[in-house]
Scaffold this motif. Structure first.
Motif, PDB file in Angstrom:
ATOM      1  N   PHE A   1      -5.548  -4.922   1.499  1.00 18.75           N
ATOM      2  CA  PHE A   1      -5.850  -3.549   1.930  1.00 18.75           C
ATOM      3  C   PHE A   1      -6.579  -2.821   0.802  1.00 18.75           C
ATOM      4  CE2 PHE A   1      -1.929  -4.731   4.201  1.00 18.75           C
ATOM      5  CZ  PHE A   1      -2.385  -4.598   5.520  1.00 18.75           C
TER       6      PHE A   1
ATOM      7  N   ALA B   1       0.410   4.054  -2.836  1.00 22.30           N
ATOM      8  CA  ALA B   1       0.031   5.398  -2.393  1.00 22.30           C
ATOM      9  C   ALA B   1       1.029   6.443  -2.885  1.00 22.30           C
ATOM     10  CB  ALA B   1      -0.076   5.436  -0.876  1.00 22.30           C
TER      11      ALA B   1
ATOM     12  N   GLU C   1      -9.227   6.352   4.528  1.00 26.35           N
ATOM     13  CA  GLU C   1      -8.310   5.456   5.232  1.00 26.35           C
ATOM     14  C   GLU C   1      -8.274   4.089   4.546  1.00 26.35           C
ATOM     15  OE1 GLU C   1      -6.330   6.174   7.767  1.00 26.35           O
ATOM     16  OE2 GLU C   1      -7.018   8.271   7.703  1.00 26.35           O
ATOM     17  N   TRP C   2      -7.146   3.426   4.717  1.00 25.36           N
ATOM     18  CA  TRP C   2      -7.029   2.058   4.204  1.00 25.36           C
ATOM     19  C   TRP C   2      -7.902   1.132   5.055  1.00 25.36           C
ATOM     20  CZ3 TRP C   2      -4.651   0.559  -0.208  1.00 25.36           C
ATOM     21  CH2 TRP C   2      -3.729   1.431  -0.795  1.00 25.36           C
ATOM     22  N   GLU C   3      -8.620   0.239   4.394  1.00 26.19           N
ATOM     23  CA  GLU C   3      -9.428  -0.770   5.071  1.00 26.19           C
ATOM     24  C   GLU C   3      -8.767  -2.133   4.915  1.00 26.19           C
ATOM     25  OE1 GLU C   3     -13.464  -0.761   3.769  1.00 26.19           O
ATOM     26  OE2 GLU C   3     -13.417   1.389   3.275  1.00 26.19           O
ATOM     27  N   THR C   4      -9.011  -2.988   5.877  1.00 21.57           N
ATOM     28  CA  THR C   4      -8.522  -4.364   5.795  1.00 21.57           C
ATOM     29  C   THR C   4      -9.669  -5.253   5.363  1.00 21.57           C
ATOM     30  OG1 THR C   4      -6.925  -3.939   7.551  1.00 21.57           O
ATOM     31  CG2 THR C   4      -7.396  -6.243   7.017  1.00 21.57           C
TER      32      THR C   4
ATOM     33  N   ARG D   1       0.823  -1.213   0.000  1.00 19.18           N
ATOM     34  CA  ARG D   1       0.000   0.000   0.000  1.00 19.18           C
ATOM     35  C   ARG D   1       0.857   1.263   0.000  1.00 19.18           C
ATOM     36  NH1 ARG D   1      -2.762  -0.454   6.073  1.00 19.18           N
ATOM     37  NH2 ARG D   1      -0.920  -1.279   7.135  1.00 19.18           N
TER      38      ARG D   1
ATOM     39  N   ARG E   1      -8.684   1.041  -0.345  1.00 22.34           N
ATOM     40  CA  ARG E   1      -9.229   2.377  -0.084  1.00 22.34           C
ATOM     41  C   ARG E   1      -9.912   2.858  -1.353  1.00 22.34           C
ATOM     42  NH1 ARG E   1      -3.998   6.515   0.219  1.00 22.34           N
ATOM     43  NH2 ARG E   1      -3.827   6.868  -2.039  1.00 22.34           N
TER      44      ARG E   1
END
Length: 896
Positions: A709, A691, A717-720, A687, A711
């Motif tokens: 990950f 990014a 925000e990054w999500e899992t 990520r 987004r």
């Protein structure tokens, strides 16, 4: 002018395929192919050469095989007949492997010699002036039995035919022998055979590098053009008799390696097999050939490629991997390569001998008489015979054999006066300086050794340098106590097989020899570097360059106990008698039919020029993505989901700098600014890397580490996507991966938040692949109880959390759009490797179930490169993808 096979790919993708012209079998008249001198360029392209293959139903199949080789199985000589005329007389050459293999293809006439007839014409047709005309040999017909296969031969005659006689000779050979002769302009065949084949290909394929002009032949472009020209003429001749929908074509040996391209260009679905009767050199040797890729690509236009041994096949596959980037796979016992959608199978099976013919020769009274004569010459005089039978050329190691004989007599003086080496030297097939040097060395070595050990009535080496009749050679086999083959490099060499069957003998020969049926024995000393060596496990294998070890092997072969000799003979006899030339031919044809069975269900067309020509073959439902089609769909839709892989899709795998170009970033931003689009990059990259690379793309969605990950936009925000367990497994995996990195030059480790990757993209492809397999097994055993999966992807081994896949990203994105009331009516998903297949699978299942995708939506699942995939479409490479994405961005920027 571009061939018709290079049709507009957009038309082909739309199913508009040109219809092939009607082909008819020619059965009688043949015009001369070429009667004026000239050279066909290696980039020649005839507009009428190629025929595209549609999906038309095949005609009723007829089992007919066209066997193509440099030489026809025909003897020809001038003969004066009773009417005083001097005309050509033709007969079958029963020594020809091409004639012998036909017995393995179904019922047909025997080619074995008849009892009481001569040795070479014993089964040959009679000559005379009967119904077939004066001076024409009555052939055995070539009509197949009820379950047999009709065979037609295409090749050259050893004798030169005057142009004024070529039409008549062609007619005679076709009608009487089912043979189609090829004729060439003056001088062309000499440049082809004695030039390129014998001076350049043959030495190189036997591991001889042209380090100096006197050592092998330096590459000569004009000789290469002659080679291509002759192969083109062969193709012209074949096209006169072939029914391309039904007939099988079997090409033999290195003289015709360019021929598959010319045939494939003429008819894309021709059923084509090729067998190489010489060695195939290692990639380090082969890559010195300036036309290396042209020949490899020509061979890959075959459906089945056969080799005598695994070593030869392995070298060929390694060359394909290193020079063309094509890897092979072994599935259920079959080795194959995927070449532009076509499956090219690899066959590994050594050729055998014609058992019936050899057994018939053993029954001849001439053979029995010759055996009695040899017994009186050797056994009755208290002498033991060793035997060598070789062509007079630089690779047969004749002089090395003589030096080993000398060493044996020095180390074991008790054999002096008793042991005799009979060396039968067949005429050389070439005529270069190397042959003259070998002859001179052979004669001088024999003279020196005989002078050293000569006694009254005894010479240790007997050199027979004149052609022997076959029954005479067989008689030598019968009497010889041991057979020696010390070639330094040889494709196959069937002499040991003939020796074994001859030593098995028959009842009449047993009486002459005074043998009991249960006491049959034979001993073989064979070089490690000949093709038949792997199949003769009971032979004593030697390095022919090691004179001392060859001498020891000869002594060992003579001194072994009788029971041991008998056991070795029985083992060899079981193998040779069951793996004869018929078994070899049947097995090859079975594999050829199996490989070609899918021809009729695939769409195919040709692309490329000259010897770079190849055929693209696709499943009917697998199409190249048309620019017009996707742009039209893009314009007519308003809710679009675009999912793009990165490495190998937006960025070429070969690039060193993996970061996106400014042009790529601008193109993505243009797509993202379109309010109707939701654009996602779905990558295995970390990520942080993604990014950083796409920091200027505000509305771009990113999925990192295969979707672990996620987004939706830059400012979110990054999500899992999945629950990631403790990464303590990295402490166990890292030392193992480090070990393989240290031992594999060009490999590296990439550590990410939730995964680890061992990449061997810059390593030696063969060694890297081998190490990757070992690493995969090692990691799977060490991490068996950890919540991770270990997978081998393209040029890497990756460890990632269980349950993580790019398919999860697709599900999440489609579900999000559905929840927001923007169910997509346009979906574009592009990827290049196995991890992207998860995305294609989710999209396909979503379309089938009408979930999260609008009814009648335009869906484009597209893979990079033509290969088996769950995607419906493909594009050739990243250049085409970039061009298509730029086109879509242009539409978004200037909406109509």
């Amino acid at each position: 002018m571009v061939s018709r096979s290079y049709s507009n790919l957009l038309d082909l993708a739309g199913g508009e395929l040109p219809s092939p012209p009607a082909f008819s079998r020619m059965t009688v008249q043949f015009p001369r192919i070429m009667t004026v001198s000239g050279i066909v360029s290696d980039t020649d392209d005839d507009p009428s050469d190629s025929v595209s293959s549609g999906l038309s139903s095949p005609s009723i199949p007829h089992d007919r095989l066209i066997i193509v080789a440099n030489q026809l199985p025909i003897r020809a000589h001038r003969k004066t007949f009773s009417d005083g005329s001097n005309r050509w007389d033709f007969s079958l050459d029963e020594n020809s492997l091409l004639l012998q293999l036909k017995d393995g293809l179904g019922p047909g006439p025997s080619i074995g010699p008849k009892k009481g007839s001569g040795p070479r014409t014993e089964n040959g047709p009679k000559t005379g002036s009967g119904a077939n005309g004066p001076g024409i040999t009555n052939g055995p017909g070539n009509r197949p039995g009820p379950d047999g296969m009709e065979v037609i031969y295409v090749g050259c005659l050893k004798e030169e035919i005057h142009p004024s006689e070529q039409d008549e000779v062609s007619q005679i050979l076709l009608e009487k022998f089912k043979c189609v002769p090829t004729f060439f302009p003056p001088g062309l065949y000499t440049r082809f055979y004695h030039g390129f084949c014998k001076q350049q290909l043959w030495p190189l394929f036997h591991y001889m590098l042209p380090l100096s002009p006197d050592l092998g032949g330096r590459f000569n472009r004009s000789l290469w053009q002659a080679y291509v020209s002759v192969n083109k003429i062969f193709a012209d001749r074949i096209m006169e008799v072939i029914n391309p929908e039904d007939d099988f074509v079997w090409i033999h040996d290195y003289h015709l390696m360019a021929l598959p391209t010319f045939l494939r260009k003429r008819f894309n679905r021709v059923k084509l097999g090729f067998f190489l009767h010489s060695p195939f050199p290692s990639s380090e040797i082969y890559k010195t050939l300036p036309v290396r890729e042209e020949i490899l690509r020509a061979l890959l236009n075959s459906d089945l490629i056969g080799f005598h041994t695994f070593d030869y096949a392995r070298h060929f596959l390694s060359c394909c991997s290193r020079m063309l980037g094509i890897s092979y796979e072994s599935k259920r016992g079959y080795i194959s390569l995927e070449y532009y959608g076509r499956t090219v199978s690899i066959k590994i099976l050594p050729v055998g001998i014609h058992m019936k013919r050899l057994q018939t020769v053993l029954n001849l009274p001439e053979t029995e008489s010759k055996v009695s004569e040899l017994l009186k010459q050797f056994k009755d005089q208290g002498k033991t015979m060793l035997l060598g039978v070789d062509d007079m050329d630089i690779f047969k190691g004749i002089s090395l054999k003589f030096l080993a004989m000398e060493q044996l007599l020095i180390q074991h003086p008790e054999w002096q006066g008793k042991l005799v080496l009979v060396q039968i030297a067949n005429p050389a097939r070439g005529n270069g300086n190397d042959v003259k040097e070998v002859k001179a060395e052979t004669y001088s070595t024999v003279k020196r050794i005989n002078e050293l050990f000569r006694k009254p009535g005894y010479e240790p080496i007997i050199l027979i340098d004149q052609p022997l009749k076959f029954y005479e050679r067989v008689a030598y086999y019968v009497v010889a106590e041991c057979c020696l083959v010390t070639a330094v490099r040889d494709g196959m060499n069937l002499m040991p097989y003939e020796y074994i069957i001859s030593r098995q003998g028959n009842d009449k020969l047993d009486k002459v020899l005074g043998l009991e049926p249960s006491s049959k024995k034979s001993m073989l000393v064979v070089s490690e570097f000949i093709g038949c060596s792997p199949s003769l496990s009971g032979a004593i294998r030697v390095n022919p360059w090691d004179i001392d070890s060859v001498a020891d092997a000869m002594d060992c072969a003579l001194e072994l106990s009788e029971p041991e000799k008998q056991l070795r003979h029985e083992k060899h006899y079981r193998y040779v008698s069951t793996h004869d030339v018929g078994y070899w031919a049947r097995s090859f044809m079975q594999d050829l039919k199996r490989t070609c069975i899918d021809h009729v269900r695939k769409r195919s067309w040709g692309i490329g020029f000259g010897l770079s020509f190849r055929v693209v073959a696709l499943d009917p439902n697998f199409r190249k993505l048309s620019m017009e089609h996707i742009v039209s769909a893009y314009k007519q839709t308003t809710r679009r989901a675009i999912l793009l892989d990165y490495d190998g899709t937006l960025m070429p795998q070969s690039s060193i700098d993996k970061s996106p170009s400014l042009k790529t970033v601008e193109m993505i931003n243009t797509l993202c600014r379109d309010k109707n689009n939701m654009v996602f990059i779905v990558s295995a990259r970390s990520r942080n890397t993604l990014a950083e690379w796409f920091a200027s793309c505000e509305k771009l969605g990113l999925a990192a580490e295969h979707g672990c990950f996620l987004r939706l936009k830059r400012d979110e925000e990054w999500e899992t996507c999945v629950q990631v367990e403790d990464s303590g497994w990295k402490q166990n995996a890292y030392p193992i991966m480090t070990l393989y990195t240290e031992t594999t030059d060009g490999s590296m480790i990439e550590t990410k938040d939730t995964s680890m990757v061992w990449s061997y993209e810059d390593a030696d492809p063969d060694f890297g692949s081998c190490q990757a397999k070992e690493l995969l097994d090692h990691l799977e055993s060490v991490l068996a109880n950890e919540p991770v999966t270990v997978k081998r992807e393209k040029s890497c081994v990756e460890i990632k959390p269980q349950g993580v896949s790019k398919g999860l990203v697709v599900k999440r994105l489609l579900a999000t759009m559905h929840e927001r009331g923007t169910t997509p009516d346009f979906v574009l998903c592009i990827g290049d490797d196995r991890s992207d297949e998860d995305m294609f699978e989710v999209i396909t299942s979503s379309v089938a179930s009408d979930k999260c995708i609008a009814p009648n939506a335009e869906v484009f699942a597209c893979t990079v490169g033509n290969k088996p995939s769950k995607a419906k479409y493909y594009l050739d490479d990243t250049v085409e993808i970039a061009r298509m994405m730029q086109g879509l961005a242009l539409v978004s920027e200037k909406p109509c």
